[in-house]
Design a protein around this motif. Structure first.
Motif, short mmCIF file in Angstrom:
data_model
loop_
_atom_site.label_atom_id
_atom_site.label_comp_id
_atom_site.label_asym_id
_atom_site.label_seq_id
_atom_site.Cartn_x
_atom_site.Cartn_y
_atom_site.Cartn_z
N PRO A 1 0.92 -1.25 -0.02
CA PRO A 1 0.12 -0.05 0.00
C PRO A 1 0.69 1.29 -0.04
N VAL A 2 1.94 1.38 0.80
CA VAL A 2 2.79 2.45 0.92
C VAL A 2 3.51 2.76 -0.48
N THR A 3 3.97 1.98 -1.18
CA THR A 3 4.76 2.02 -2.45
C THR A 3 3.52 2.37 -3.73
N ARG A 4 2.27 1.62 -3.39
CA ARG A 4 1.43 2.03 -4.57
C ARG A 4 1.06 3.52 -4.23
N ALA A 5 0.72 3.82 -3.03
CA ALA A 5 0.79 5.43 -2.82
C ALA A 5 1.79 6.26 -3.17
N LEU A 6 3.07 5.89 -3.08
CA LEU A 6 4.30 6.28 -3.74
C LEU A 6 4.36 6.69 -5.09
N LEU A 7 4.00 5.72 -5.92
CA LEU A 7 4.20 5.58 -7.23
C LEU A 7 3.82 6.94 -7.93
N PRO A 8 2.71 7.35 -7.85
CA PRO A 8 2.47 9.00 -8.72
C PRO A 8 3.30 10.02 -8.02
N VAL A 9 3.71 9.95 -6.68
CA VAL A 9 4.64 10.97 -5.90
C VAL A 9 5.88 10.80 -6.61
N VAL A 10 6.57 9.58 -6.74
CA VAL A 10 7.88 9.49 -7.36
C VAL A 10 7.95 9.71 -9.01
N GLN A 11 6.73 9.67 -9.62
CA GLN A 11 6.53 9.97 -11.04
C GLN A 11 6.43 11.63 -11.27
N ASN A 12 5.58 12.17 -10.22
CA ASN A 12 5.24 13.72 -10.57
C ASN A 12 6.48 14.51 -9.66
N SER A 13 7.15 13.88 -8.65
CA SER A 13 8.04 14.68 -8.06
C SER A 13 9.50 14.50 -8.54
N LYS A 14 9.62 13.54 -9.37
CA LYS A 14 10.90 13.06 -9.83
C LYS A 14 11.74 12.64 -8.71
N LEU A 15 11.29 11.96 -7.72
CA LEU A 15 11.98 11.50 -6.71
C LEU A 15 13.29 10.34 -7.26
N ALA A 16 14.31 10.58 -6.66
CA ALA A 16 15.47 9.39 -7.11
C ALA A 16 15.37 8.35 -6.27
N ARG A 17 15.82 7.11 -7.03
CA ARG A 17 15.82 6.02 -5.98
C ARG A 17 16.82 5.95 -5.04
N GLU A 18 17.74 6.70 -5.29
CA GLU A 18 19.02 6.60 -4.28
C GLU A 18 18.59 7.35 -2.93
N ALA A 19 17.66 8.30 -3.04
CA ALA A 19 16.80 8.84 -2.05
C ALA A 19 16.38 8.01 -1.02
N PHE A 20 15.65 6.69 -1.69
CA PHE A 20 14.94 5.89 -0.80
C PHE A 20 16.10 4.80 -0.26
N GLU A 21 16.97 4.53 -1.08
CA GLU A 21 17.98 3.69 -0.78
C GLU A 21 18.81 4.16 0.48
N ALA A 22 19.15 5.31 0.64
CA ALA A 22 19.78 6.21 1.68
C ALA A 22 18.74 5.86 3.16
N VAL A 23 17.40 6.05 2.78
CA VAL A 23 16.57 5.41 4.15
C VAL A 23 16.91 4.15 4.47
N LEU A 24 17.08 3.12 3.63
CA LEU A 24 17.26 1.92 3.88
C LEU A 24 18.70 1.53 4.54
N HIS A 25 19.62 2.57 4.14
CA HIS A 25 20.94 2.49 4.88
C HIS A 25 20.69 2.59 6.47
N GLY A 26 20.01 3.63 6.89
CA GLY A 26 19.72 3.96 8.43
C GLY A 26 19.15 2.55 8.89
N ALA A 27 18.28 2.03 8.36
CA ALA A 27 17.90 0.69 8.72
C ALA A 27 19.04 -0.48 9.02
N GLU A 28 19.70 -0.48 7.81
CA GLU A 28 20.68 -1.40 8.03
C GLU A 28 21.79 -1.10 9.31
N MET A 29 22.19 0.09 9.68
CA MET A 29 22.89 0.39 10.69
C MET A 29 22.33 0.08 12.00
#
Length: 291
Positions: A95-123
């Motif tokens: 559900p979260v990524t379905r809600a994010l799909l138009p946001v990513v497309q319209n705001s041109k958010l980079a995948r790297e920005a989301f990957e950076a969030v995953l890095h915090g969880a890895e830590m």
């Protein structure tokens, strides 16, 4: 299977965008939460987009707190990496990524920005203590700076420096949360205060995890509080003037964190056995006044 791995309802039909957005609101900012009041500062047309981004960050942050088996936690994080790939391929399942799909497309958010969030969880999955402030700084940047930078792009900006400065503010807010969430963190096995600083004040990680209050603990907390408070004030002041209105949700979160830290200080840092919070009215008032 990952909870909510698909966005289907009980009848097996795909969840609607309304359902996905409702899920994000409840996940990231239910009524009464700090984020709920912070996002009231956004135009209604932008709130669903912001909730989607914050819900993603919350899903990732919840992995270490909700899952106590390291193997399961790493499997969940891997699932989210795969889901991120599905999101950027245009076929998300959650559900979260379905809600994010138009946001990513319209705001041109980079995948790297989301990957950076995953890095915090890895830590969080790999480290429960930090030797020094440099290590804690790296953690706060990953766990708080990266989500704030991502959110700032959805809030909107004109000055190209704004996302990086928002990251610095998110970093500072996360440093402040180590003060207000010290007890919650300890009950989950985490003591974020640097080991060399614990030694300087004569407090052990075991003292904090066992809920042991002492004059030394109060002095440690005063030091952590003063440093984090100044970091938040300094970072908030650097948000560019032309973007301060658009970045009001982040500024509101900063104001709420400062107010909560002062509330904790007023209790003489009695946070190891209880969770101190602001009343809904105070949250609304502080968020509304943030500029």
């Amino acid at each position: 299977m990952q909870p909510h791995e698909t966005a289907d309802d009980a009848s097996g039909s795909p969840a609607t965008s309304t359902q996905a957005n409702a899920y994000c609101r409840q996940k990231a900012g239910p009524p009464g939460s700090a984020l709920y009041y912070a996002l009231l500062q956004l135009p209604p047309s932008k709130r669903d987009d912001a909730y989607a981004v914050h819900a993603f960050c919350q899903e990732i942050a919840d992995i270490h707190s909700a899952v106590h088996d390291p193997g399961v936690a790493h499997a969940k994080l891997d699932w989210w990496r795969q889901e991120l790939a599905r999101l950027f391929a245009g076929n998300p399942a959650h559900p979260v990524t379905r809600a994010l799909l138009p946001v990513v497309q319209n705001s041109k958010l980079a995948r790297e920005a989301f990957e950076a969030v995953l890095h915090g969880a890895e830590m969080d999955l790999s480290q429960m203590r930090y030797l020094d402030f440099a290590g804690l700084t790296h953690y706060c940047d990953a766990a708080g700076g990266a989500p704030a930078e991502l959110a700032s792009q959805v809030y909107g900006f004109d000055d190209p420096q704004t996302p990086a400065l928002a990251r610095a503010l998110g970093h500072a807010i996360t440093l402040g949360r180590r003060v207000t969430d010290a007890g919650v963190d300890a009950r989950s096995g985490y003591v974020y205060f640097p080991i060399d600083e614990l030694q300087r004040f004569g407090v052990t990680a075991a003292d904090i995890q066992n809920g042991k209050y002492s004059p030394a603990f109060v002095e440690l907390m005063k030091f952590q509080h003063a440093r984090a408070r100044q970091a938040i004030i300094d970072a908030a002041a650097k948000i560019p003037k032309q973007d301060r209105r658009k970045q009001r949700p982040l500024l509101a979160l900063a104001a709420l964190q400062l107010a909560l830290m002062d509330e904790v200080a007023a209790s003489d840092y009695q946070v190891l056995h209880q969770r101190i919070d602001l009343t809904p009215l105070r949250k609304f008032w502080r968020a509304w006044r943030a500029r």
